[in-house]
Design a protein around this motif. Structure first.
Motif, mmCIF file in Angstrom:
data_model
loop_
_atom_site.group_PDB
_atom_site.id
_atom_site.type_symbol
_atom_site.label_atom_id
_atom_site.label_comp_id
_atom_site.label_asym_id
_atom_site.label_seq_id
_atom_site.Cartn_x
_atom_site.Cartn_y
_atom_site.Cartn_z
ATOM 1 N N MET A 1 -16.691 -24.461 -17.569
ATOM 2 C CA MET A 1 -17.520 -24.710 -18.748
ATOM 3 C C MET A 1 -16.631 -25.083 -19.929
ATOM 4 S SD MET A 1 -20.639 -24.140 -17.807
ATOM 5 C CE MET A 1 -21.462 -23.948 -19.383
ATOM 6 N N PHE A 2 -17.186 -25.832 -20.867
ATOM 7 C CA PHE A 2 -16.418 -26.212 -22.032
ATOM 8 C C PHE A 2 -17.096 -25.668 -23.268
ATOM 9 C CE2 PHE A 2 -19.470 -29.359 -23.437
ATOM 10 C CZ PHE A 2 -20.095 -29.720 -22.265
ATOM 11 N N GLY A 82 -31.682 -10.593 -21.649
ATOM 12 C CA GLY A 82 -32.349 -9.724 -20.682
ATOM 13 C C GLY A 82 -31.814 -9.912 -19.282
ATOM 14 N N LEU A 83 -31.543 -11.164 -18.905
ATOM 15 C CA LEU A 83 -30.963 -11.445 -17.591
ATOM 16 C C LEU A 83 -29.604 -10.776 -17.459
ATOM 17 C CD1 LEU A 83 -30.699 -12.946 -14.896
ATOM 18 C CD2 LEU A 83 -29.913 -14.953 -16.183
ATOM 19 N N LEU A 139 -22.854 -19.214 -23.139
ATOM 20 C CA LEU A 139 -22.331 -17.870 -23.350
ATOM 21 C C LEU A 139 -22.759 -16.936 -22.226
ATOM 22 C CD1 LEU A 139 -20.765 -15.964 -25.218
ATOM 23 C CD2 LEU A 139 -22.909 -15.507 -26.426
ATOM 24 N N THR A 140 -24.011 -17.043 -21.798
ATOM 25 C CA THR A 140 -24.502 -16.186 -20.721
ATOM 26 C C THR A 140 -23.777 -16.480 -19.413
ATOM 27 O OG1 THR A 140 -26.686 -15.993 -21.734
ATOM 28 C CG2 THR A 140 -26.537 -15.511 -19.386
ATOM 29 N N VAL A 141 -23.576 -17.755 -19.099
ATOM 30 C CA VAL A 141 -22.863 -18.112 -17.870
ATOM 31 C C VAL A 141 -21.446 -17.557 -17.902
ATOM 32 C CG1 VAL A 141 -21.882 -20.043 -16.563
ATOM 33 C CG2 VAL A 141 -24.254 -20.130 -17.321
ATOM 34 N N VAL A 171 -21.063 -19.278 -10.961
ATOM 35 C CA VAL A 171 -22.343 -18.918 -11.576
ATOM 36 C C VAL A 171 -23.073 -20.174 -12.047
ATOM 37 C CG1 VAL A 171 -23.409 -17.752 -13.549
ATOM 38 C CG2 VAL A 171 -21.601 -16.608 -12.253
ATOM 39 N N ASP A 172 -22.338 -21.108 -12.626
ATOM 40 C CA ASP A 172 -22.949 -22.340 -13.128
ATOM 41 C C ASP A 172 -23.552 -23.157 -11.987
ATOM 42 O OD1 ASP A 172 -23.710 -24.023 -15.150
ATOM 43 O OD2 ASP A 172 -21.769 -25.002 -15.358
ATOM 44 N N VAL A 173 -22.850 -23.214 -10.855
ATOM 45 C CA VAL A 173 -23.360 -23.952 -9.695
ATOM 46 C C VAL A 173 -24.658 -23.321 -9.187
ATOM 47 C CG1 VAL A 173 -22.903 -24.490 -7.278
ATOM 48 C CG2 VAL A 173 -21.125 -24.872 -8.978
ATOM 49 N N ALA A 174 -24.681 -21.994 -9.105
ATOM 50 C CA ALA A 174 -25.889 -21.306 -8.651
ATOM 51 C C ALA A 174 -27.043 -21.543 -9.620
ATOM 52 C CB ALA A 174 -25.615 -19.812 -8.506
#
Length: 213
Positions: A1-2, A82-83, A139-141, A171-174
């Motif tokens: 991620m950037f 929440g996630l 930020l979440t990823v 995580v980003d791929v999923a």
């Protein structure tokens, strides 16, 4: 991620109230916005519509939400928060499981959370509303990538963040699988959930030299 260096548009951010009466109104606006979005979708959403449903003046809502994007971004932020809280809470139960079981459990919990919160899922997976909502996603990823890294490292696996942040990319791929499922079916189906877990496991195994069961 950037990292994005675009200046934040303050009109796209909620102005958090301080007094209890204002906090109550703030929360009612968000609740009614969720209801309106569930009934009408983004096309039917507007601050005047929310004001009319609540019997509020538009000015009383604009005080805390300068634009419709401020409402939407606050809902996106809360959905991702929440996630993250859900997955952090589940992490303690995964301490002694095989790494692939951990990945599948995390993906399952994330899919269930999205499906249980359809309005948040629509905003979070249907496409970034503004630059600020993308920042919430990014930020979440990153946070979930850090959680995945900790869980894998607890099993003696080395998961470096540099030069490539493998856990965050996984995580980003999923999450991309989740996006495709939402666009096609308006929910995360079991098939897409399995696909998300499979691609995450394959990616981690290849990058970290792990054996798959």
């Amino acid at each position: 991620m950037f990292s994005m260096n675009i200046a934040v548009d303050q009109r796209a951010l909620a102005r958090l109230p301080q007094q209890q009466r204002a906090i109550d109104r703030f929360e009612l606006v968000l609740q009614e916005a969720q209801t309106l979005l569930a009934e009408e979708g983004l096309a039917g959403f507007s601050i005047p519509a929310v004001a009319a449903r609540l019997g509020y003046t538009r000015a009383s809502i604009y005080k805390f939400f300068p634009t419709p994007y401020a409402v939407l971004n606050e809902l996106v932020r809360r959905h991702f928060a929440g996630l993250e809280q859900t997955l952090v809470a589940d992490a303690a139960q995964l301490a002694r499981r095989d790494w692939q079981d951990v990945v599948r459990a995390i993906v399952h919990a994330a899919a269930a959370f999205h499906n249980e919160h359809p309005t948040g899922m629509m905003l979070a997976l249907g496409g970034a509303v503004t630059d600020e909502s993308y920042r919430s996603y990014e930020l979440t990823v990153r946070h979930l990538g850090g959680l995945a890294r900790q869980l894998l490292q607890a099993r003696g696996l080395t998961v470096a963040a540099e030069p490539v942040d493998v856990a965050t990319l996984a995580v980003d791929v999923a999450t991309t699988c989740f996006r495709h499922s939402y666009i096609a079916h308006r929910l995360i189906t079991p098939d897409y959930e399995r696909a998300a877990a499979d691609v995450m496991i394959d990616f981690l195994a290849r990058q970290l030299g792990l054996q798959k069961a």
